[in-house]
Design a protein around this motif. Structure first.
Motif, PDB file in Angstrom:
ATOM      1  N   ALA A  37       0.820  -1.216   0.000  1.00 18.82           N
ATOM      2  CA  ALA A  37       0.000   0.000   0.000  1.00 18.82           C
ATOM      3  C   ALA A  37       0.850   1.262   0.000  1.00 18.82           C
ATOM      4  O   ALA A  37       0.409   2.309  -0.480  1.00 18.82           O
ATOM      5  CB  ALA A  37      -0.928   0.001   1.206  1.00 18.82           C
ATOM      6  N   LYS A  47       4.584   3.012  -4.614  1.00 19.79           N
ATOM      7  CA  LYS A  47       3.988   3.656  -5.787  1.00 19.79           C
ATOM      8  C   LYS A  47       3.706   2.609  -6.861  1.00 19.79           C
ATOM      9  O   LYS A  47       4.543   1.777  -7.183  1.00 19.79           O
ATOM     10  CB  LYS A  47       4.929   4.727  -6.331  1.00 19.79           C
ATOM     11  N   ASP A  48       2.492   2.642  -7.416  1.00 16.63           N
ATOM     12  CA  ASP A  48       2.087   1.762  -8.517  1.00 16.63           C
ATOM     13  C   ASP A  48       2.094   0.279  -8.128  1.00 16.63           C
ATOM     14  O   ASP A  48       2.208  -0.592  -8.993  1.00 16.63           O
ATOM     15  CB  ASP A  48       2.982   1.968  -9.750  1.00 16.63           C
ATOM     16  N   SER A 102       0.581  -3.353  -6.813  1.00 13.94           N
ATOM     17  CA  SER A 102      -0.648  -4.058  -7.113  1.00 13.94           C
ATOM     18  C   SER A 102      -1.431  -4.308  -5.820  1.00 13.94           C
ATOM     19  O   SER A 102      -1.181  -5.273  -5.092  1.00 13.94           O
ATOM     20  CB  SER A 102      -0.335  -5.400  -7.801  1.00 13.94           C
ATOM     21  N   SER A 124      -5.599  -3.354  -4.141  1.00  9.57           N
ATOM     22  CA  SER A 124      -6.892  -2.737  -4.423  1.00  9.57           C
ATOM     23  C   SER A 124      -7.019  -1.406  -3.693  1.00  9.57           C
ATOM     24  O   SER A 124      -6.415  -1.198  -2.632  1.00  9.57           O
ATOM     25  CB  SER A 124      -8.027  -3.668  -3.998  1.00  9.57           C
ATOM     26  N   GLU A 125      -7.824  -0.524  -4.276  1.00 12.78           N
ATOM     27  CA  GLU A 125      -8.011   0.781  -3.670  1.00 12.78           C
ATOM     28  C   GLU A 125      -8.702   0.653  -2.306  1.00 12.78           C
ATOM     29  O   GLU A 125      -8.386   1.390  -1.360  1.00 12.78           O
ATOM     30  CB  GLU A 125      -8.849   1.677  -4.593  1.00 12.78           C
ATOM     31  N   LYS A 126      -9.595  -0.319  -2.174  1.00 12.07           N
ATOM     32  CA  LYS A 126     -10.280  -0.543  -0.898  1.00 12.07           C
ATOM     33  C   LYS A 126      -9.288  -0.932   0.189  1.00 12.07           C
ATOM     34  O   LYS A 126      -9.319  -0.392   1.300  1.00 12.07           O
ATOM     35  CB  LYS A 126     -11.341  -1.623  -1.069  1.00 12.07           C
ATOM     36  N   SER A 127      -8.373  -1.845  -0.152  1.00  5.26           N
ATOM     37  CA  SER A 127      -7.376  -2.281   0.826  1.00  5.26           C
ATOM     38  C   SER A 127      -6.405  -1.154   1.154  1.00  5.26           C
ATOM     39  O   SER A 127      -6.001  -0.977   2.312  1.00  5.26           O
ATOM     40  CB  SER A 127      -6.610  -3.494   0.294  1.00  5.26           C
ATOM     41  N   ARG A 128      -6.035  -0.397   0.128  1.00  3.26           N
ATOM     42  CA  ARG A 128      -5.090   0.700   0.357  1.00  3.26           C
ATOM     43  C   ARG A 128      -5.683   1.730   1.313  1.00  3.26           C
ATOM     44  O   ARG A 128      -5.016   2.217   2.226  1.00  3.26           O
ATOM     45  CB  ARG A 128      -4.730   1.368  -0.974  1.00  3.26           C
ATOM     46  N   LEU A 129      -6.974   2.056   1.123  1.00  3.88           N
ATOM     47  CA  LEU A 129      -7.622   3.030   1.991  1.00  3.88           C
ATOM     48  C   LEU A 129      -7.721   2.519   3.431  1.00  3.88           C
ATOM     49  O   LEU A 129      -7.566   3.276   4.395  1.00  3.88           O
ATOM     50  CB  LEU A 129      -9.012   3.374   1.450  1.00  3.88           C
TER      51      LEU A 129
END
Length: 336
Positions: A29, A32-33, A35, A37-42
């Motif tokens: 997370a 940069k770049d 792999s 998911s945006e949900k997991s990153r948030l």
């Protein structure tokens, strides 16, 4: 639920527990770049913020052999064009995932030490923005084998171990010389900055050669010694004050805008003459002050946005065969 207290020294494992994800996801997370998911990153970012966690950049750089850090070495902050370059460089580098280490180098010796320091900090690249460095310093830094890329920005370097990203000074000054000829000026003086070897601007040589070939007469020139408006002011005063009218130039062609701005002030306040009616002035760079009503400077605009984008491409490892010297354009205003 994590029992880690807010304010204590949080770890990636603590963030993973609070976010309900794996430690691997936490690591990804913050890359940069990567792999993830945006949900997991948030979820990771929310947990990290709650715990006050930040990844250890030094440890990450040692593990990946990349620091995402670029050293910018600058030696003449009195030149307003350097501030323009720094703003554009740092903004785009930050956007593309690089942080910057800014080093003010005051002499050739300082530049050599700064380059060695940059290599010891494992920067991904060092960008030289200035003139006070020599081949010995470049060789020493490269010999450390930790400096992956050594780039010279806005100035041409003949050193085979460097990458130059600059304006095509030969084409630019040829265009300026033709402009001076077309305007009918007869007595130019070229005001140059520092004359260096490792990273050289060929503007003076190009103008003098083109002028003599076109007119059969050599043009006068003088070296200011630094890209400093105050130094240019004093130099212009000493150069022109006390001359007979027939011995005054009708145009000053300046190696950059910092010199041109100082020269304009000296013409007005020391010689009591008008610009451009008595002496015209031409600069190079198109700094923000050039368009000020105080100067309305005719100058040559370097394509900085394109040059900065080219530098970032090099940092990314892209093979840019067109990365040599970029074309700018003359900006005509009231000073010439």
């Amino acid at each position: 639920m994590s029992t880690k207290q807010i304010g204590a020294s949080a770890t990636a494992d603590d963030v993973a527990e609070l976010a309900g994800v794996s430690r691997w996801t936490v690591t990804r997370a913050f890359k940069k770049d990567a792999s993830v998911s945006e949900k997991s990153r948030l979820k990771v970012m929310k947990a990290a913020e709650q715990l006050g966690y930040a990844p250890d950049l030094l440890a990450s750089s040692l593990a990946s052999d990349r620091s995402n850090l670029v050293a910018l070495l600058v030696d003449d902050f009195s030149n307003p064009h350097k501030l323009v370059m720094l703003e554009k460089l740092t903004r785009l580098l930050r956007k593309e995932g690089w942080d910057t280490l800014l080093v003010n180098t005051l002499s050739e010796d300082d530049a050599s030490v700064a380059l060695m320091t940059a290599s010891q900090r494992r920067v991904d690249a060092a960008v030289l923005i200035g003139s006070r460095f020599d081949d010995k310093g470049l060789a020493t830094a490269l010999g450390a084998r930790r400096l992956r890329k050594l780039l010279v920005f806005a100035r041409y370097s003949a050193n085979p171990n460097t990458i130059s990203i600059c304006c095509d000074d030969h084409a630019a000054m040829s265009e300026i010389c033709q402009y001076v000829l077309d305007k009918g000026y007869k007595r130019p003086i070229f005001l140059a900055g520092p004359q260096t070897v490792s990273a050289h601007v060929i503007r003076k040589e190009t103008f003098l050669k083109n002028w003599e070939e076109a007119t059969g007469r050599p043009a006068e020139f003088s070296d200011v010694g630094s890209y400093d408006p105050n130094a240019a002011y004093l130099h212009t005063k000493d150069l022109l004050l006390g001359r007979e009218e027939r011995d005054l130039p009708d145009v000053l062609v300046c190696e950059n805008d910092a010199i041109a701005i100082g020269a304009i002030d000296a013409i007005r306040f020391e010689l009591g003459l008008r610009v451009p009616q008595d002496i015209a002035v031409i600069g190079f760079d198109d700094v923000p002050q050039a368009q000020s009503p105080n100067y309305q400077l005719t100058t040559y605009r370097q394509p900085l946005d394109i040059m900065v984008a080219g530098l970032v491409d090099i940092l990314k490892g892209e093979d840019r065969q067109d990365l040599a010297q970029f074309q700018g354009e003359i900006v005509v205003r009231n000073s010439a």
